[in-house]
Design an enzyme around this catalytic site. Structure first.
Site, PDB file in Angstrom:
ATOM      1  N   HIS A 121     143.268 -14.372  67.461  1.00 30.02           N
ATOM      2  CA  HIS A 121     142.452 -14.700  68.633  1.00 30.02           C
ATOM      3  C   HIS A 121     141.543 -13.553  69.070  1.00 30.02           C
ATOM      4  O   HIS A 121     140.621 -13.767  69.859  1.00 30.02           O
ATOM      5  CB  HIS A 121     143.343 -15.093  69.817  1.00 30.02           C
ATOM      6  N   ASP A 156     148.153 -21.559  61.728  1.00 25.19           N
ATOM      7  CA  ASP A 156     148.752 -21.386  63.049  1.00 25.19           C
ATOM      8  C   ASP A 156     148.471 -22.619  63.909  1.00 25.19           C
ATOM      9  O   ASP A 156     147.468 -23.324  63.722  1.00 25.19           O
ATOM     10  CB  ASP A 156     148.145 -20.143  63.702  1.00 25.19           C
ATOM     11  N   HIS A 158     147.386 -22.718  66.828  1.00 19.97           N
ATOM     12  CA  HIS A 158     146.151 -22.516  67.571  1.00 19.97           C
ATOM     13  C   HIS A 158     145.012 -22.129  66.631  1.00 19.97           C
ATOM     14  O   HIS A 158     145.233 -21.483  65.609  1.00 19.97           O
ATOM     15  CB  HIS A 158     146.331 -21.400  68.612  1.00 19.97           C
ATOM     16  N   ASP A 243     154.021 -21.640  64.525  1.00 25.61           N
ATOM     17  CA  ASP A 243     154.243 -22.303  65.805  1.00 25.61           C
ATOM     18  C   ASP A 243     153.922 -23.795  65.775  1.00 25.61           C
ATOM     19  O   ASP A 243     153.985 -24.461  66.815  1.00 25.61           O
ATOM     20  CB  ASP A 243     153.502 -21.607  66.943  1.00 25.61           C
TER      21      ASP A 243
END
Length: 330
Positions: A121, A156, A158, A243
């Site tokens: 990120h 991931d 996200h 995740d």
């Protein structure tokens, strides 16, 4: 092909017990690494390495914020992202370990850098989403000093907005991300395809909550693997955040540990290039099982991809890529 892991206890210098992204979650994940796996100690990156992706102002601001944080405390950059007085040094080892994984992959050996904090990120001028610097992006940029093409696959939960931003205008980096639609950071839509010379080299697959291994298998089979083969990278870097597991407290995707083994196996089979995996997210109880499945796929026979039916929304997304509505002109 041989494999190794890069990890160590240096990352505990960046820790806030009780925070989802704490040393405890790396300790839990490491339980999935076989006892006989070849382990390599992390090496420290330099601020010069960080500057391949990040602005001098961002590097200096994180260093100073860490220096000003009282020892034994967590100091917050935003509501999600913290540092400690020792985080700058810890994150240099995380970036360095990511590069070690890429370096070993370029030498023909699969390698998994089990590090923290995560990185995907972090954009060139800002930390966010638990991430201070972008481990994968820096390692990719460093690889491009000596090779022509790098593929980054991000599974991931996200979207890796920072990695996408770092290479959005480059035709030397193929960025493929599969993620839960509509959650933090709010990016990663199919219309985000790259710009300028990089148009078509960003491939996003946002999926609905409740998606399973069947949805991920369809995306990999019909979109990611074909474009990887056409791109023909020198190395494949994986932003390996687990995740998307069924029991992860931060998500609503329903992958099983063995599904990650199947995805890793599909990437192993996709190109002759070795894989360099770098840990991103993953906070559920079955995380160690997923790590074990990934390592098993690097070490030998692969898990079978998930059976069953994919969601209609996933089929429509894949059909849009196949039909040219989200073309990948490689």
């Amino acid at each position: 092909m041989p494999y190794s892991v890069v990890t160590g206890d240096l990352f505990s210098a960046h820790d806030a017990p009780g925070h989802p992204e704490s040393q405890a979650r790396l300790d839990a994940a490491l339980a999935g690494v076989p006892v006989d796996a070849r382990r390599i100690a992390p090496e420290r990156a330099t601020p010069k390495d960080l500057a391949l992706v990040h602005t001098p102002r961002h590097i200096d601001s994180i260093r100073m914020f860490c220096r000003e944080c009282p020892p034994g405390r967590a100091c917050y950059l935003d509501p999600d992202t913290y540092v400690t007085s020792r985080s700058f040094d810890a994150v240099l080892y995380a970036v360095g370990a990511a590069w070690q994984a890429v370096e070993r992959a370029l030498a023909g050996e699969h390698c998994f850098a089990l590090v923290r904090p995560p990185g995907h990120h972090a954009i060139p001028d800002r930390a966010m989403g638990f991430c201070l610097f972008n481990n994968v992006a820096v390692a990719t940029a460093k690889a491009l000093l000596s090779v022509d093409r790098v593929a980054v696959v991000d599974w991931d939960l996200h979207h890796g907005n920072g990695t996408q931003a770092a290479f959005y205008t480059s035709d030397r980096v193929l960025y493929c991300s599969v993620h839960l639609a509509g959650i933090f950071p709010g990016t990663g839509w199919p219309e985000e395809r790259g710009a300028g010379p990089g148009a078509g080299y960003t491939v996003n697959a946002p999926l609905e909550g409740g998606s399973t291994g069947a949805d991920y298998t369809l995306v990999f089979d019909e979109v990611f693997v074909p474009v990887l083969r056409r791109f023909d990278p020198d190395v494949v870097v994986v932003s390996a955040g687990q995740d998307a597991l069924f029991d992860d407290p931060l998500g609503s995707i329903r992958l099983l540990p063995e599904d990650f083994g199947a995805l890793a196996g599909m990437l192993v089979d996709a190109t002759p290039a070795a894989l360099a995996l770098v840990l991103e997210g993953g906070y559920g109880r079955s995380h160690a099982g997923a790590i074990g499945a990934i390592v098993a796929a690097l070490d030998g026979p692969h898990f079978e991809p998930a059976g069953g039916g994919a969601k209609a929304s996933t089929r429509h997304l894949v059909e849009a890529y196949a039909g040219g509505r989200h073309a990948v002109p490689l």
